[in-house]
Design an enzyme around this catalytic site. Structure first.
Site, mmCIF file in Angstrom:
data_model
loop_
_atom_site.group_PDB
_atom_site.id
_atom_site.type_symbol
_atom_site.label_atom_id
_atom_site.label_comp_id
_atom_site.label_asym_id
_atom_site.label_seq_id
_atom_site.Cartn_x
_atom_site.Cartn_y
_atom_site.Cartn_z
ATOM 1 C CE LYS A 70 -26.778 13.651 14.518
ATOM 2 N NZ LYS A 70 -26.123 14.620 15.411
ATOM 3 C CE LYS A 75 -27.854 22.941 17.525
ATOM 4 N NZ LYS A 75 -27.198 21.666 17.787
ATOM 5 C CE LYS A 84 -26.490 21.962 10.901
ATOM 6 N NZ LYS A 84 -26.441 20.514 11.017
HETATM 7 P P1 ATP Z 1 -27.841 18.589 15.868
HETATM 8 O O1 ATP Z 1 -29.027 19.159 15.148
HETATM 9 O O2 ATP Z 1 -28.192 17.850 17.113
HETATM 10 O O3 ATP Z 1 -26.735 19.605 16.075
HETATM 11 P P2 ATP Z 1 -26.522 17.648 13.505
HETATM 12 O O4 ATP Z 1 -27.326 17.022 12.452
HETATM 13 O O5 ATP Z 1 -26.054 19.051 13.302
HETATM 14 O O6 ATP Z 1 -27.261 17.458 14.893
HETATM 15 P P3 ATP Z 1 -23.950 16.925 14.638
HETATM 16 O O7 ATP Z 1 -23.799 15.703 15.477
HETATM 17 O O8 ATP Z 1 -24.046 18.257 15.320
HETATM 18 O O9 ATP Z 1 -25.239 16.704 13.702
HETATM 19 O O10 ATP Z 1 -22.785 16.969 13.577
HETATM 20 C C1 ATP Z 1 -22.071 15.810 13.150
HETATM 21 C C2 ATP Z 1 -21.229 16.166 11.938
HETATM 22 O O11 ATP Z 1 -22.070 16.314 10.783
HETATM 23 C C3 ATP Z 1 -20.471 17.485 12.075
HETATM 24 O O12 ATP Z 1 -19.201 17.339 11.474
HETATM 25 C C4 ATP Z 1 -21.307 18.455 11.301
HETATM 26 O O13 ATP Z 1 -20.552 19.551 10.796
HETATM 27 C C5 ATP Z 1 -21.817 17.572 10.175
HETATM 28 N N1 ATP Z 1 -23.093 18.053 9.643
HETATM 29 C C6 ATP Z 1 -24.226 18.238 10.367
HETATM 30 N N2 ATP Z 1 -25.227 18.650 9.574
HETATM 31 C C7 ATP Z 1 -24.706 18.747 8.318
HETATM 32 C C8 ATP Z 1 -25.258 19.134 7.053
HETATM 33 N N3 ATP Z 1 -26.523 19.507 6.943
HETATM 34 N N4 ATP Z 1 -24.446 19.108 5.960
HETATM 35 C C9 ATP Z 1 -23.161 18.729 6.071
HETATM 36 N N5 ATP Z 1 -22.577 18.357 7.245
HETATM 37 C C10 ATP Z 1 -23.340 18.358 8.354
HETATM 38 MG MG MG Z 2 -25.034 20.049 14.871
#
Ligand code: ATP
Ligand code: MG
Length: 330
Positions: free
Chosen positions: A196, A111, A193
């Protein structure tokens, strides 16, 4: 019975990676455990963010959690910024957090590349995450694969703090990750991955037509340039998604049709879109209901914050005593 804590950022809408990787475990763990689930809005401000929509995104994330099956009669659901102790404990833990280890965190390195001037909050994000968990003395944390390294740090901070301030009987447990079989869902770009913040997602509350519009251009096995080129399902993200959304006989059929070029990628994606839409329909329906019932959501988050604040205050009394702070009025 274990104390369970986990958080999700309101940095966008809940996507199928979040749901498969973490949220399904949130729901399952409610049986027989003492669970707290948190919309971690203070994490979602590390870096530029849209001020005007933060509150609404926070409410939406709470709605998605409820719609996915988080049950306020069995779990405490609340918003991180409603419990000021998260930030207080994060500061206390920051005083014992090794800088070198924070700099080595994969998420930080990833990041940080997106910034010209890297905010300190991005570096200390895992310290706030450790505080979130330790504040409730949680033992188990349902997360995706990407958070395992942060949890290792949380365990190290628990050990360091216990060694410095609570030698006789360790106050903080060392929280363990709980991973699902879908611990790392790839994005629709097939490159990184699903996140969001990367815009490569399918939201859990999206309508069937929107799901199809997103799946249609999604990355598949690059060897399948035309319909007649055979492919390797194991390297295709669409196949990976079939394994999570389609019944076993369909998954097998998909693999055969891909290897033999019996189907084109579009045929394969159509089946996935149908199965995915069907699986997500109850979440979508429930979220629409909850959007029309803001009082219920307000009430749930109010009750959750009150319970969490009570628990957090208890922890902080112990923490302050052990760290030697002057008690007010003493
Ligand atoms: P950001 O991009 O803002 O970090 P994010 O999609 O990674 O958002 P988070 O809120 O950071 O979402 O994570 C919420 C939960 O979802 C955490 O437990 C994280 O490990 C899980 N998670 C996030 N992305 C994935 C993915 N691609 N596959 C499986 N688990 C995920
Ligand atoms: Mg995340």
């Amino acid at each position: 019975m274990a104390r369970v804590f986990s958080g999700i950022q309101p940095s966008g809408e809940m996507h199928i990676g979040n749901w498969l990787g973490a949220i399904q475990n949130y729901v399952a763990l409610q049986d027989g455990n003492d669970c707290l689930y948190c919309v971690v809005d203070q994490h979602a401000i590390t870096g530029a963010y849209e001020v005007a929509t933060l509150a609404e995104r926070t409410r939406e994330m709470a709605i998605s959690l409820l719609a996915a099956g988080v049950d306020p009669s069995r779990a405490v659901l609340f918003v991180q910024s409603h419990v000021p102790e998260h930030a207080t404990l994060a500061w206390l833990l920051a005083t014992i957090a090794p800088l070198g280890e924070l700099e080595r965190m994969t998420q930080y390195k990833d990041k940080a590349q997106r910034f010209e001037s890297v905010p300190t909050g991005l570096l200390t994000y895992p310290v706030l995450m450790a505080a979130d968990i330790l504040l409730y003395r949680a033992e188990a944390v349902p997360v995706g694969d990407d958070q395992v390294q942060h949890l290792e740090l949380a365990r190290e901070l628990a050990r360091r703090w216990n060694a410095a301030f609570s030698r006789e009987s360790p106050f903080f447990p060392e929280p363990q990750p709980i991973l699902s079989p879908a611990k790392r869902i790839m994005g629709l770009d097939g490159q990184s991955k699903m996140s969001k913040s990367l815009g490569n997602t399918i939201g859990v509350t999206e309508a069937p037509e929107a799901i199809w519009q997103k799946l249609r251009p999604a990355m598949t096995d690059p060897a399948r340039k035309t319909k007649t080129d055979p492919g390797t399902p194991e390297i295709c993200n669409i196949y990976a998604l079939h394994r999570h959304f389609s019944p076993p006989e369909t998954v097998e059929h998909v693999a055969t049709q891909c290897r033999s070029a019996g189907w084109g990628c579009i045929d394969c994606k159509k089946v996935l879109a149908t199965n995915m839409s069907e699986r997500l329909a109850p979440i979508r329906d429930r979220s629409l209901e909850l959007r029309g019932d803001p009082d219920t959501v307000r009430q749930v988050l109010g009750d959750g914050a009150a319970t969490a604040r009570r628990m957090a205050a208890e922890t902080m009394v112990e923490v302050s005593n052990r760290m030697g702070f002057l008690v007010e009025g003493a």
